[in-house]
Design a protein around this motif. Structure first.
Motif, PDB file in Angstrom:
ATOM      1  N   ARG A 352      48.079  47.317  39.702  1.00 10.24           N
ATOM      2  CA  ARG A 352      48.740  48.196  38.741  1.00 10.24           C
ATOM      3  C   ARG A 352      48.347  47.770  37.328  1.00 10.24           C
ATOM      4  O   ARG A 352      48.188  46.588  37.043  1.00 10.24           O
ATOM      5  CB  ARG A 352      50.251  48.133  38.890  1.00 10.24           C
ATOM      6  CG  ARG A 352      50.742  48.519  40.283  1.00 10.24           C
ATOM      7  CD  ARG A 352      52.255  48.478  40.360  1.00 10.24           C
ATOM      8  NE  ARG A 352      52.735  48.711  41.724  1.00 10.24           N
ATOM      9  CZ  ARG A 352      52.968  49.907  42.245  1.00 10.24           C
ATOM     10  NH1 ARG A 352      52.762  50.984  41.494  1.00 10.24           N
ATOM     11  NH2 ARG A 352      53.413  50.026  43.482  1.00 10.24           N
ATOM     12  N   GLY A 353      48.223  48.736  36.441  1.00 13.37           N
ATOM     13  CA  GLY A 353      47.877  48.455  35.049  1.00 13.37           C
ATOM     14  C   GLY A 353      47.379  49.676  34.310  1.00 13.37           C
ATOM     15  O   GLY A 353      47.549  49.788  33.090  1.00 13.37           O
ATOM     16  N   HIS A 354      46.729  50.619  34.989  1.00 15.47           N
ATOM     17  CA  HIS A 354      46.255  51.835  34.342  1.00 15.47           C
ATOM     18  C   HIS A 354      47.421  52.781  34.115  1.00 15.47           C
ATOM     19  O   HIS A 354      48.340  52.894  34.948  1.00 15.47           O
ATOM     20  CB  HIS A 354      45.194  52.525  35.209  1.00 15.47           C
ATOM     21  CG  HIS A 354      43.872  51.812  35.200  1.00 15.47           C
ATOM     22  ND1 HIS A 354      43.036  51.800  34.108  1.00 15.47           N
ATOM     23  CD2 HIS A 354      43.249  51.070  36.168  1.00 15.47           C
ATOM     24  CE1 HIS A 354      41.945  51.092  34.402  1.00 15.47           C
ATOM     25  NE2 HIS A 354      42.058  50.642  35.647  1.00 15.47           N
ATOM     26  N   VAL A 379      38.349  50.321  30.924  1.00 15.55           N
ATOM     27  CA  VAL A 379      37.745  49.737  32.108  1.00 15.55           C
ATOM     28  C   VAL A 379      38.435  48.408  32.351  1.00 15.55           C
ATOM     29  O   VAL A 379      38.487  47.551  31.454  1.00 15.55           O
ATOM     30  CB  VAL A 379      36.231  49.545  31.935  1.00 15.55           C
ATOM     31  CG1 VAL A 379      35.644  48.794  33.113  1.00 15.55           C
ATOM     32  CG2 VAL A 379      35.532  50.877  31.760  1.00 15.55           C
ATOM     33  N   ARG A 380      38.986  48.241  33.542  1.00 19.73           N
ATOM     34  CA  ARG A 380      39.701  47.011  33.880  1.00 19.73           C
ATOM     35  C   ARG A 380      38.932  46.251  34.955  1.00 19.73           C
ATOM     36  O   ARG A 380      38.384  46.844  35.885  1.00 19.73           O
ATOM     37  CB  ARG A 380      41.116  47.315  34.364  1.00 19.73           C
ATOM     38  CG  ARG A 380      42.039  47.807  33.260  1.00 19.73           C
ATOM     39  CD  ARG A 380      43.433  48.088  33.772  1.00 19.73           C
ATOM     40  NE  ARG A 380      44.318  48.499  32.684  1.00 19.73           N
ATOM     41  CZ  ARG A 380      45.113  47.672  32.003  1.00 19.73           C
ATOM     42  NH1 ARG A 380      45.132  46.365  32.323  1.00 19.73           N
ATOM     43  NH2 ARG A 380      45.889  48.108  31.028  1.00 19.73           N
ATOM     44  N   LEU A 381      38.926  44.937  34.789  1.00 19.45           N
ATOM     45  CA  LEU A 381      38.275  44.033  35.727  1.00 19.45           C
ATOM     46  C   LEU A 381      39.351  43.203  36.388  1.00 19.45           C
ATOM     47  O   LEU A 381      40.144  42.527  35.711  1.00 19.45           O
ATOM     48  CB  LEU A 381      37.258  43.149  35.004  1.00 19.45           C
ATOM     49  CG  LEU A 381      36.150  43.919  34.261  1.00 19.45           C
ATOM     50  CD1 LEU A 381      35.339  42.977  33.389  1.00 19.45           C
ATOM     51  CD2 LEU A 381      35.247  44.627  35.241  1.00 19.45           C
ATOM     52  N   TRP A 382      39.382  43.242  37.735  1.00 16.57           N
ATOM     53  CA  TRP A 382      40.435  42.606  38.510  1.00 16.57           C
ATOM     54  C   TRP A 382      39.848  41.494  39.373  1.00 16.57           C
ATOM     55  O   TRP A 382      38.673  41.517  39.754  1.00 16.57           O
ATOM     56  CB  TRP A 382      41.127  43.623  39.426  1.00 16.57           C
ATOM     57  CG  TRP A 382      41.504  44.930  38.772  1.00 16.57           C
ATOM     58  CD1 TRP A 382      40.710  45.990  38.526  1.00 16.57           C
ATOM     59  CD2 TRP A 382      42.795  45.271  38.288  1.00 16.57           C
ATOM     60  NE1 TRP A 382      41.403  47.004  37.924  1.00 16.57           N
ATOM     61  CE2 TRP A 382      42.714  46.597  37.767  1.00 16.57           C
ATOM     62  CE3 TRP A 382      44.045  44.625  38.243  1.00 16.57           C
ATOM     63  CZ2 TRP A 382      43.802  47.249  37.210  1.00 16.57           C
ATOM     64  CZ3 TRP A 382      45.126  45.293  37.688  1.00 16.57           C
ATOM     65  CH2 TRP A 382      45.007  46.591  37.170  1.00 16.57           C
ATOM     66  N   GLU A 383      40.738  40.554  39.688  1.00 15.65           N
ATOM     67  CA  GLU A 383      40.424  39.556  40.696  1.00 15.65           C
ATOM     68  C   GLU A 383      40.953  40.070  42.026  1.00 15.65           C
ATOM     69  O   GLU A 383      42.130  40.403  42.156  1.00 15.65           O
ATOM     70  CB  GLU A 383      41.044  38.203  40.364  1.00 15.65           C
ATOM     71  CG  GLU A 383      40.584  37.102  41.305  1.00 15.65           C
ATOM     72  CD  GLU A 383      41.198  35.756  40.949  1.00 15.65           C
ATOM     73  OE1 GLU A 383      40.770  34.740  41.527  1.00 15.65           O
ATOM     74  OE2 GLU A 383      42.097  35.730  40.093  1.00 15.65           O
ATOM     75  N   ARG A 388      45.024  40.278  39.874  1.00 18.79           N
ATOM     76  CA  ARG A 388      45.240  39.988  38.454  1.00 18.79           C
ATOM     77  C   ARG A 388      44.180  40.676  37.632  1.00 18.79           C
ATOM     78  O   ARG A 388      42.994  40.626  37.975  1.00 18.79           O
ATOM     79  CB  ARG A 388      45.189  38.480  38.226  1.00 18.79           C
ATOM     80  CG  ARG A 388      45.326  38.059  36.768  1.00 18.79           C
ATOM     81  CD  ARG A 388      45.112  36.563  36.645  1.00 18.79           C
ATOM     82  NE  ARG A 388      45.117  36.132  35.255  1.00 18.79           N
ATOM     83  CZ  ARG A 388      44.825  34.907  34.839  1.00 18.79           C
ATOM     84  NH1 ARG A 388      44.500  33.969  35.746  1.00 18.79           N
ATOM     85  NH2 ARG A 388      44.853  34.592  33.555  1.00 18.79           N
ATOM     86  N   CYS A 389      44.586  41.306  36.541  1.00 21.38           N
ATOM     87  CA  CYS A 389      43.645  41.959  35.625  1.00 21.38           C
ATOM     88  C   CYS A 389      43.058  40.899  34.710  1.00 21.38           C
ATOM     89  O   CYS A 389      43.758  40.335  33.861  1.00 21.38           O
ATOM     90  CB  CYS A 389      44.366  43.039  34.827  1.00 21.38           C
ATOM     91  SG  CYS A 389      43.268  43.925  33.698  1.00 21.38           S
ATOM     92  N   MET A 390      41.765  40.627  34.868  1.00 24.14           N
ATOM     93  CA  MET A 390      41.110  39.577  34.112  1.00 24.14           C
ATOM     94  C   MET A 390      40.674  40.028  32.728  1.00 24.14           C
ATOM     95  O   MET A 390      40.685  39.243  31.783  1.00 24.14           O
ATOM     96  CB  MET A 390      39.881  39.067  34.882  1.00 24.14           C
ATOM     97  CG  MET A 390      40.189  38.578  36.299  1.00 24.14           C
ATOM     98  SD  MET A 390      41.334  37.196  36.312  1.00 24.14           S
ATOM     99  CE  MET A 390      40.395  35.949  35.457  1.00 24.14           C
ATOM    100  N   LYS A 391      40.284  41.317  32.598  1.00 26.67           N
ATOM    101  CA  LYS A 391      39.788  41.788  31.293  1.00 26.67           C
ATOM    102  C   LYS A 391      39.953  43.302  31.234  1.00 26.67           C
ATOM    103  O   LYS A 391      39.817  43.995  32.247  1.00 26.67           O
ATOM    104  CB  LYS A 391      38.319  41.413  31.097  1.00 26.67           C
ATOM    105  CG  LYS A 391      37.746  41.819  29.743  1.00 26.67           C
ATOM    106  CD  LYS A 391      36.296  41.380  29.607  1.00 26.67           C
ATOM    107  CE  LYS A 391      36.181  39.871  29.526  1.00 26.67           C
ATOM    108  NZ  LYS A 391      34.793  39.452  29.216  1.00 26.67           N
TER     109      LYS A 391
END
Length: 688
Positions: A352-354, A379-383, A388-391
């Motif tokens: 979740r985050g967008h 643009v989201r980068l996840w682990e 976890r959203c890294m960037k």
């Protein structure tokens, strides 16, 4: 009387130029001596010539009758073989020349027609129209008018002489033998040309034109006036009396019954007994030569259209037959899903985050990181393991497509935003890989004379580099999809435009762009590179084309028989592809089998948005607007004679329908049997 005889004799002499003119009668003694010395072997003179007072013997008459040259061809050579007639003739000519008798040729100079040979040619053989085969066993070929033999020329030449003539004589090839006389004749140039034309099947006459234009005696144009202006006859305007009489006779014959109308044909077929006329007393009957008709078995109840009541099933039996049918027998036997594990079965994580719908996602080659693009302009980068959203990289517009570079030695993410493709270095994971990617991009040296390209390559500003942006490829048209090649150096993009520039291919190492097509075959929806061969798959709304990039030619055209292809995926082996459509169909193609679909799966109730193959496991999945993800087992065998095995194994649900949209993109984990999905509810989900 003496004067009349002399006049008649003179007239006869003048009328025959070949004859010797009349002379005074010689002395009786000399005449008798001449007759005694010269024996006559020739035939008497013709009866229509009066020779009673000519004073010439029979031999003299034959010598000067104009046929002295009809003897043998070589009198000097064949004199030894000639008969007595030849000898007598030669002696007669010799004695007459010694006696001072004028020759016919010297005397004929007074007559202008003496040497005229235009009417008759010098024919050496005067035997007439007689087959020469009659004289095959004789030394002569016939007889002349005087009854003398015409001898064949001597043939003392053997094969060695013929071979020497063939080697020494340049005209040997054009020398032929005259069958009438046996002499050798050399053909002239005109005769040789005539023979060659006839051998080639041409006409003998050179001046003859077999293709001369035809003369059109009748014109094909429409003329104003007719050929003749003769007025029409009066009888053409009144009924014919002859026809009236014929009709009257036919009517009278019909009334009298002499002419009967034709009976209609009976449409029923006629049969006859083949053995009805067999007579036991006949020849066939006595000797039993005929073949009797075979006896057929009596028809049973199965062949009968009207069986007896005891053979008809009752109502209870009919119900029993219908009830005892097992519905499972009508379904093809498929293996159980538990035998086809592993495959994703449950939801494990939610990312979740967008703040808006997530259109696309992509997994890194190692499977540790996940990239997603949303309509919220980020643009989201996840682990993957911890969700976890890294960037978060803001791009300022809707992200239409995102894909991670498949080369594990390069850390790059391609993002399609508006009319540009952004190349991001997320700098996640191994720092050596991230630094090596920056060094690879900075090592490019621009050419002195930049070539004209359909796209523009721009370096990122310093502020943009802090966010991870390295390059920007501007196209001038909206970009709808980005696809990497398997080696990570080439990049294919799809533009929302018309014409042949809908698909462009970029080369990262040279920063060069090109348009591979010269014409358009419809609106392009998706593109994909073949995993192992230099093929490019281009999916339009109604068809999928397979192009060979090295040969620059169309290899195959696949017809999915669906409306508006929405997604495309290629099997890791490269021999099979799947595509989804907006009419809720998933179509499987076997490239080695046919250009028609191998299987059409209709498991979803709404439009398909994405399809994907697992790179290692025999799995493929599809996401739809109905909010579900269907995972299927798709085993492709190495045996080309065995068809792929397609079995649906799991239906995964978790996304919430938002604005009529469900699952927008799906992707498999590169090493684990896990499945990622993105939906219109703004979340990403992991199924394990």
């Amino acid at each position: 009387m003496a004067g009349a005889r002399g006049a008649r004799r003179g007239a006869a002499t003048q009328s025959r130029p070949g004859k010797r003119p009349a002379e005074p009668d010689p002395e009786p003694e000399r005449e008798s001596e001449r007759e005694q010395e010269e024996p006559s072997f020739c035939s008497p003179a013709p009866s229509h010539i009066d020779t009673s007072d000519s004073g010439l013997s029979n031999s003299e008459e034959s010598v000067f009758s104009g046929l002295e040259d009809s003897g043998s061809d070589n009198d000097s050579e064949d004199g030894a073989n000639s008969d007595e007639g030849h000898v007598g003739t030669g002696r007669t000519i010799e004695k007459q020349s010694q006696a001072g008798t004028p020759s016919p040729r010297t005397e004929a100079t007074d007559d202008e027609y003496a040497e005229d040979s235009s009417d008759e040619e010098d024919i050496r053989n005067t035997v007439g129209n007689v087959p020469l085969e009659w004289y095959a066993d004789f030394p002569h070929v016939g007889y002349d008018l005087d009854g003398r033999r015409i001898y064949k020329p001597l043939r003392t030449r053997d094969e060695l002489d013929q071979f020497l003539d063939k080697m020494d004589d340049p005209n040997y090839w054009r020398t032929v033998q005259d069958r009438a006389t046996g002499r050798e004749v050399q053909l002239t140039d005109e005769q040789v040309a005539l023979v060659r034309r006839l051998q080639r099947g041409q006409f003998g006459d050179v001046s003859f034109d077999p293709y001369e234009p035809a003369v059109d005696f009748f014109s094909g144009d429409l003329m104003i006036h007719p050929v003749t202006n003769r007025p029409a006859d009066k009888r053409s305007f009144i009924p014919s009396l002859v026809e009236k009489e014929k009709v009257s006779r036919m009517v009278h014959a019909i009334k009298m019954g002499w002419i009967q109308p034709r009976r209609p044909r009976d449409p029923a077929p006629s049969y006859y007994d083949l053995w009805a006329q067999e007579d036991p007393n006949a020849v066939l009957g006595r000797h039993k030569m005929h073949v009797p008709a075979p006896k057929l078995a009596l028809p049973g109840h199965a062949e009968s259209y009207n069986p007896p009541p005891e053979y008809l099933p009752s109502e209870e039996e009919v119900d029993l037959v219908l009830v005892n049918v097992d519905p499972e027998d009508l379904i093809p036997k498929l293996p159980r899903p538990r035998d086809l594990q592993p495959f994703p079965t449950c939801q494990a994580l939610v990312y979740r985050g967008h703040s808006d719908l997530v259109r696309c996602l992509s997994v890194s080659p190692g499977g540790q990181w996940l990239a997603s693009g949303s309509d919220d302009g980020s643009v989201r980068l996840w682990e993957v393991a911890s969700a976890r959203c890294m960037k978060t990289v803001p791009v300022g517009a809707v992200v239409k497509s995102i894909t991670w570079n498949p080369n594990p030695a390069v850390c790059l993410v391609a993002v399609a935003v508006e009319d540009a493709v952004l190349l991001l270095n997320p700098a996640l994971g191994d720092r050596l890989v991230a630094d090596g990617t920056d060094q690879l991009l900075s090592a490019f040296c621009p050419p002195e004379e930049p070539a004209l390209q359909p796209a523009q390559w721009l370096e990122a500003a310093e502020e943009e580099r802090q966010g991870g942006l390295r390059l920007r490829i501007c196209h001038g048209k909206p970009v709808t999809q980005v696809a990497w090649h398997g080696r990570g150096d080439y990049l294919a993009v799809v533009l929302a435009t018309q014409g042949h520039t809908q698909v462009l291919i970029h080369q990262l190492s040279r920063r060069r762009s090109q348009s591979p097509f010269r014409r358009s075959h419809g609106q392009v929806q998706r593109v994909a590179f073949h995993p192992s061969r230099p093929f490019l798959l281009v999916a339009s709304q109604r068809s999928i084309r397979l192009y060979h990039l090295l040969r620059q030619e169309l290899t195959k055209k696949l017809m999915p028989n669906c409306k508006w292809v929405s997604s495309l995926a290629v099997h890791p082996a490269g021999d099979n592809i799947i595509c989804g459509s907006y009419d809720s169909k998933l179509v499987w193609f076997d490239l080695d089998l046919s250009t028609r679909p191998y299987k059409v799966l209709r498991h979803h109730k709404k439009a398909l948005r994405a399809v994907a193959f697992h790179p290692r496991y025999p799995l493929f999945a599809s996401g739809s607007d109905d909010g579900s993800v269907i995972v299927c087992h798709g085993m492709v065998y190495n045996d080309l004679l065995q068809n792929p095995l397609l079995v649906p194994v799991k239906v995964l649900k978790g996304h919430v329908l938002t604005r009529g949209l469900g699952v927008l993109d799906v992707a498999f984990h590169p090493t684990q049997p896990w499945l990622f999905s993105s939906g219109a509810d703004g979340t990403l989900r992991l199924f394990t």
